[in-house]
Structure formats: C-alpha cells, structure tokens
Design a protein around this motif. Structure first.
Motif, PDB file in Angstrom:
ATOM      1  N   ASN A 112      42.655  29.576  33.879  1.00  0.00           N
ATOM      2  CA  ASN A 112      41.679  29.886  34.929  1.00  0.00           C
ATOM      3  C   ASN A 112      42.096  31.071  35.803  1.00  0.00           C
ATOM      4  O   ASN A 112      41.466  31.314  36.832  1.00  0.00           O
TER       5      ASN A 112
ATOM      6  N   PRO B  59      41.807  34.415  35.575  1.00  0.00           N
ATOM      7  CA  PRO B  59      40.831  35.471  35.919  1.00  0.00           C
ATOM      8  C   PRO B  59      39.862  35.048  37.010  1.00  0.00           C
ATOM      9  O   PRO B  59      39.637  35.789  37.967  1.00  0.00           O
ATOM     10  N   SER B  60      39.281  33.843  36.866  1.00  0.00           N
ATOM     11  CA  SER B  60      38.310  33.402  37.866  1.00  0.00           C
ATOM     12  C   SER B  60      38.980  33.146  39.205  1.00  0.00           C
ATOM     13  O   SER B  60      38.413  33.451  40.264  1.00  0.00           O
TER      14      SER B  60
ATOM     15  N   TYR C 267      44.036  39.950  33.551  1.00  0.00           N
ATOM     16  CA  TYR C 267      44.161  38.563  33.084  1.00  0.00           C
ATOM     17  C   TYR C 267      42.973  38.161  32.214  1.00  0.00           C
ATOM     18  O   TYR C 267      43.123  37.359  31.288  1.00  0.00           O
ATOM     19  N   ALA C 268      41.785  38.711  32.505  1.00  0.00           N
ATOM     20  CA  ALA C 268      40.613  38.398  31.683  1.00  0.00           C
ATOM     21  C   ALA C 268      40.843  38.820  30.237  1.00  0.00           C
ATOM     22  O   ALA C 268      40.385  38.159  29.298  1.00  0.00           O
TER      23      ALA C 268
ATOM     24  N   SER D  61      42.125  36.091  26.861  1.00  0.00           N
ATOM     25  CA  SER D  61      41.247  36.162  25.702  1.00  0.00           C
ATOM     26  C   SER D  61      42.051  36.414  24.426  1.00  0.00           C
ATOM     27  O   SER D  61      41.848  35.755  23.409  1.00  0.00           O
TER      28      SER D  61
ATOM     29  N   VAL E 133      36.029  39.753  24.775  1.00  0.00           N
ATOM     30  CA  VAL E 133      36.026  39.088  26.076  1.00  0.00           C
ATOM     31  C   VAL E 133      34.608  38.605  26.355  1.00  0.00           C
ATOM     32  O   VAL E 133      33.663  39.413  26.353  1.00  0.00           O
TER      33      VAL E 133
ATOM     34  N   GLU F  94      32.575  34.214  31.640  1.00  0.00           N
ATOM     35  CA  GLU F  94      33.044  34.494  32.990  1.00  0.00           C
ATOM     36  C   GLU F  94      34.096  35.600  32.994  1.00  0.00           C
ATOM     37  O   GLU F  94      34.119  36.445  33.902  1.00  0.00           O
ATOM     38  N   ASP F  95      34.950  35.605  31.993  1.00  0.00           N
ATOM     39  CA  ASP F  95      35.972  36.650  31.912  1.00  0.00           C
ATOM     40  C   ASP F  95      35.325  38.019  31.724  1.00  0.00           C
ATOM     41  O   ASP F  95      35.774  39.015  32.303  1.00  0.00           O
TER      42      ASP F  95
ATOM     43  N   ARG G 258      38.084  30.451  23.517  1.00  0.00           N
ATOM     44  CA  ARG G 258      38.840  31.697  23.623  1.00  0.00           C
ATOM     45  C   ARG G 258      39.414  32.111  22.279  1.00  0.00           C
ATOM     46  O   ARG G 258      39.511  33.290  21.970  1.00  0.00           O
TER      47      ARG G 258
END
Length: 640
Positions: free
Chosen positions: A407, A409-410, A442-443, A447, A498, A501-502, A639
């Motif tokens: 989690n 990235p978010s 991080y996104a 991934s 990707v 949300e990412d 992912r």
C-alpha cells in the motif's frame, strides 16, 4: 555481524547498562519503551543488546536512522521516529553524564537558543524585508542537539567530532551549518545582535573518514593516462578492430599464418565481450585509482608514476586490500568486508586488464596470488544473499510491513496530497512534491520492482538517439514502461504495466506534480520521469542518454524522505527482495514467476529466496498476512 567487530570495547557502557539505569532511576515509561525498541529496530534480540554501545555517536549513525515501522504503526511514522529518537537521545545524554562523560548542559543549549530565536523571528521572504530566508535556522538545530560546547565556543575540533559521528544525511546539515555561520559572520554589521553569539572562526568541512580518498582520473600524469588508455583499448578490443587490424597486416604482406596466430593470441579465451564499453572502462579506471590511492599520498603527488604495468605490484595490491578491509571495519555504516563485492570487482577488472590488455603472465600471476591471499573477502555478487535474507526475515517478524509495502503508493500519495494542501512555504511545498515523486516511484516498484538504474532512468519523452520508454495506454489507468535488453543489467528486456490506483498516482506525478517541482527547483527541461540536472553516470553504448536525470545523492535523499513515512527500511533495490518474498507467499515455490518478474534466472531466484530464510519466511508471511489482511493476496495477484 557488523556488531561483533566494532562493538567489542569492554570498557565502554553498553545498551543493557543504559536500559538497566533507565529502569532503576525511574525514567519516563515511554522513554524506557523506546530504549527497549532498539533491539527490534536493529533486528537483534534483547539478549543481543550487549552488542550495542551506549554511545551518542553510534546512536546517531546507526540507531537513529534505522527503520521504525517494525516497532510502530503510527500514521505519522516520521514524527513518531523523531519523538522516539529524541527520548532515547536525551536519556542517553543523562546516562553518560552520570558516568562522567561530557554531554551538553542547559547552558550550552541556551547559547544556541538565543541565536535560533533571533533568526526565526526574522525569517521569511528577503524581497519583502525579511533578514533571512526561510529555514536559515534549521542547520543550527542539529548542532544544538549534539554539540558539547556553546555556540560561541564551537571550534574546528568539536565540528570535526560532530562530522565524524554524523550520518550522510546529517552531514548535509553540518555542511549547511558551516555555510550559514560563514554568512552570518560576514554580515555581523547588519545583525549586531548575533555578533557575540557566533563562533570566532569559519569551519572547514572535513573529508569523510569512512570513505576512500577520491582520485580524479584527470589529475594523473598525462603519460600514465596515455599508457593506461592504450592498455584499456587493447583490453576492450572488439571483433571489428581485430578484423581491421588483420586486413591491414595482410595488405602489408605478412604471412596469413602469422596474422592468424596473433589474432588468436589477442582474442585469448575471452568468453564474452562487455555489453557496455563505457561501464567497463569506468570499472578499469576505478580499479586503477584504487591501487594508486594507497601507493601514493596526497602530499607527494604522483611523482615517479610510470606505467600501468609497473603499478600492479604485489605490495600495491596488498596495501589496497588492507585499506579496503580497514575502512569497512572502522565504519558502522559500510558493509562488512567479507559481505561486500568490492574486492571481487577490483580483482575481476585487474585480471581482465592483465590477461587481455597487458597480456603479461607475471602480472596475471601476481593478481591471482593476492586474490588467493584475500579469498575470504573476495565475494562474488551472486553469493550476496544477506540482503535478501534480511528482508525475508523482517517481513516474517513484522508481517504488517508487507501490507505497508503493498500500500506504499497510496499511503505516500495521501501524505503528499495533505502536505501540498497545507504547505505555506517553498520548503514545505518542495518537500510535498518530493513525496509525490516517491509515491510514483513506489507505484512502479510494487508493480514490478526494477533495478534502481532502470527505475530512475524512465523517460517520458524521446530525444535525439534515445526513445522514450513510458507510454500511457489509457490515461490515468494503464501505463506501460519498456526497457530493451541493453538497458537492463543482465540483458533481459523488461516491461512494466502499472494499473488502477497506482496508475492514477503515477499519472498525477507525470502530468501535474512533476512540472510543479521542476518550476520550483528551476529545472528548465528534462526527458526523465524523475527530473534533475545531472548526467547519467554510466551511459549505454547504444543509447544517447541525455542529461537531466537525478543524481545518485538526490535519488537516495528522495527515497529516504518517503521511507521515513513508511518505516520499511528498504532501499529501491531491496524492494525487489520484498516483492519476491510476497510472491512466494502467494505461490510458495514458484521461483520461475519470481525470476520472470525480477528479470532474473531461475537459478538466481532459487539462490536468493530458496533457502529456509526465504521460502519458509514466505510461508510464515502468508499465514500472518491472511490473518491480519485477508484481501492482500487478491491485490498481489492483480499486480503479478
């Protein structure tokens, strides 16, 4: 362990002594808790605390910067870590004072307080009449917390002590402190209130004690460089060069049998040619200056330096190895010498030079013998599994960290958005934008975890001779990042997709926040997703990589800013180990998938993650995560 080698001073107080003192003297309960957390932060048991010295320098350099996510689930981990460090630091100072060690007292802090208060009251926009720019006071905070003397009495010796005990991040603040003091002293007529509060002299920033003295290639004698360059050219001789030479020799009338024999001799038994000539050349230069560093002192210069062949002696090789091992042993932040691949890299480069450049059996034999003498410290990168094992163990012991990684990235996206909404200064706005950049990085990593050299070389725009590798398949919903084989360390092509949300976080960085950061930092243009003003360190021979990327120092500073919010204690490369562990938690034993996602071979994946510390840890992680986060594997399956 590093602790075994550097913490063996029996006469110095150790952390169990400190902890016992804190309990016996009735230190605040929260302070005692923070002291007890130190073992977990360093991945030690409570019984192993006797390996940790109760020393302020060691605390600042090792403990204060260690990952905090394993001991806290606070929503604001950065603030929680600072608060915890402050409690331990203050108690440690009191403990050392009781034992007769010099520590700062109230009077010492007061002298800094006066200067800091005056500067803070007069900070702002200089164009609007403020005396100082925003954050001028900040470097003084670090010195106030750690100095043993008052600000007017601060001298070069105390500054050197602070520098020696500081982390790389703290050294940036100390460098700024030296600059601030020089500026304030020069402006004493403008700010007479500060005149009596400042040190009497400017400070000289010392050379880092745990890093090797840098030798610039251009500083070497021209004759030596010319000789070395010719040897390197022979070492890197390509098939086309041999063909051209052979044709020329035949045209000059030499017998074909002689030319053919010499071609065979020059080609030798070289199994494969380097894919990146610039990278290979950089390695040869580094190995050369590594030998020179211990053979020639900065005082005498390079007088008497002849040829590269003459430089490679048994004495020079042994001196360079001893110095490398000594630097590692003296520093708590450098890797153990027997867990580092530095000597392997140096010996490999020198061996290649001797075999294919010098073609000298005697020099080759010297290198081989010295390599045998130091065999315990010549560790190939493929043997380095300690990093992977450490990450696996950390996830097994604290499975909530796995959820924090997935989690990330978010989480960083939320923090950066909130920080941007509340930013009232340029400094705060830049910090928030850098957090947005880390969220985007991080996104990508969650991934498909890339090697750092690829992650921070993502290009959103093509330039002359260099195509872009980021494409938006669906705006804000699906990004595709492609690297051709020559861009990747082992030659495998890599594609990262990707989604969800990412992708939204990556889109916001790419199309909104990236431009804002460039304007704020005065970066005119850059084709890179993560822009800067540096040039790529190792350019690819088949790509005309442009300037405009982030420097290594900026990358690590950016990543550290994000990691302080997450408490993971992961470097960009270690994200690969974390992702592999989680994939094995989803599908235990599926090393082929791990190898595919990380662009490695099955053999490498099994070596890193197939031991008890890898696969067994993954099973333990799976069980713990299912209990705490039932939906996490659905996310992981999407992912991978």
């Amino acid at each position: 362990m590093k602790h075994d080698r550097i913490l063996s001073n029996a006469g110095s107080p150790m952390f169990p002594d400190f902890l016992d003192w804190a309990k016996e003297t009735g230190e605040n309960r929260d302070t005692v808790y923070e002291i007890e957390k130190v073992a977990t932060r360093l991945d030690l048991t409570q019984e192993e605390l006797d390996l940790v010295p109760a020393d302020l320098g060691y605390f600042e350099k090792v403990i204060a910067v260690s990952a905090y996510g394993a001991v806290s689930r606070s929503k604001d981990l950065d603030t929680a870590r600072k608060r915890g460090n402050s409690r331990v630091r203050s108690a440690l100072q009191r403990f050392l004072a009781v034992r007769g060690h010099e520590t700062p007292d109230v009077g010492v802090r007061a002298s800094y307080d006066k200067a800091i208060q005056f500067i803070m009251e007069n900070e702002g926009f200089v164009d609007s009449g403020a005396l100082f720019t925003t954050s001028t006071h900040r470097p003084l905070l670090l010195v106030r917390a750690r100095a043993r003397v008052g600000l007017p009495d601060l001298d070069q010796g105390e500054f050197d002590r602070l520098w020696h005990d500081a982390t790389p991040d703290s050294r940036k603040s100390l460098r700024k402190f030296a600059q601030r003091i020089a500026e304030l002293r020069r402006g004493h007529n403008s700010w007479p209130e500060l005149a009596d509060l400042l040190p009497p002299l400017d400070f000289v920033v010392p050379v880092a004690s745990d890093r090797a003295r840098r030798i610039k290639w251009k500083s070497l004698p021209a004759s030596f460089r010319a000789d070395a360059v010719e040897v390197f050219r022979q070492t890197l001789r390509q098939p086309a060069d041999l063909k051209a030479w052979a044709k020329e020799q035949q045209r000059l009338g030499r017998p074909a049998v002689e030319v053919d024999a010499e071609v065979a001799a020059r080609r030798g038994k070289k199994k494969k040619l380097p894919k990146n000539l610039e990278s290979a050349l950089a390695g040869y230069r580094q190995s050369t200056t590594w030998l020179l560093r211990e053979s020639y002192s900065p005082d005498t210069g390079f007088a008497g330096l002849g040829t590269l062949r003459e430089l490679i002696t048994t004495d020079a090789l042994e001196a360079a190895c001893d110095a490398q091992i000594a630097r590692s042993a003296a520093s708590p932040t450098l890797k153990d010498a027997d867990k580092s691949s530095v000597l392997w890299s140096r010996f490999t480069n020198l061996t290649t030079i001797a075999r294919h450049g010098l073609r000298d059996p005697e020099v080759l034999a010297r290198i081989s013998l010295v390599r045998m003498f130091y065999a315990d410290y010549v560790l190939s990168p493929i043997e380095m599994t300690a990093d992977a094992e450490a990450i696996c163990n950390r996830l097994r012991k604290a499975p909530h960290l796995a959820a924090a990684f997935v989690n990330a990235p978010s989480r960083l996206g939320v923090i950066s958005t909130e920080a941007l909404q509340t930013a009232t200064t340029t400094f705060a706005q830049e910090r928030a934008l850098r957090l947005a950049a880390c969220a985007a990085a991080y996104a990508v990593q969650v991934s498909r975890a890339l090697r750092p050299a690829n992650l921070f070389m993502i290009r959103r725009k093509a330039t002359d001779g260099c195509p872009r590798n980021l494409t938006w398949i669906v705006d804000g919903q699906h990004a595709e990042i492609k690297f051709v084989g020559g861009e990747v360390k082992n030659g495998q092509a890599v594609t990262v997709n990707v989604h969800g949300e990412d992708a939204r976080i990556l889109w916001e960085w790419d199309r909104v926040h990236r431009t804002d950061l460039m304007q704020l930092r005065g970066i005119p243009s850059s084709p890179y997703l993560f822009p800067g003003t540096a040039a790529p360190r190792l350019r690819k021979s088949f790509l005309n990589l442009p300037s405009g990327c982030m420097s290594v120092a900026s990358i690590m500073e950016l990543w550290d800013l994000g990691d302080r919010q997450l408490g993971l204690g992961l470097s960009p490369h270690q994200c690969r180990h974390a992702l592999a562990t989680l994939m094995l938690a989803v599908r235990p034993g599926d090393f082929a998938s791990v190898a595919s996602v990380l662009a490695n071979t099955d053999q490498v994946a099994r070596r890193h993650y197939g031991k008890d510390s890898g696969e067994a840890a993954a099973v333990a992680v799976r069980e713990s995560l299912l209990a705490q986060h039932p939906d996490i594997f659905a996310r992981m399956n999407r992912r991978t």
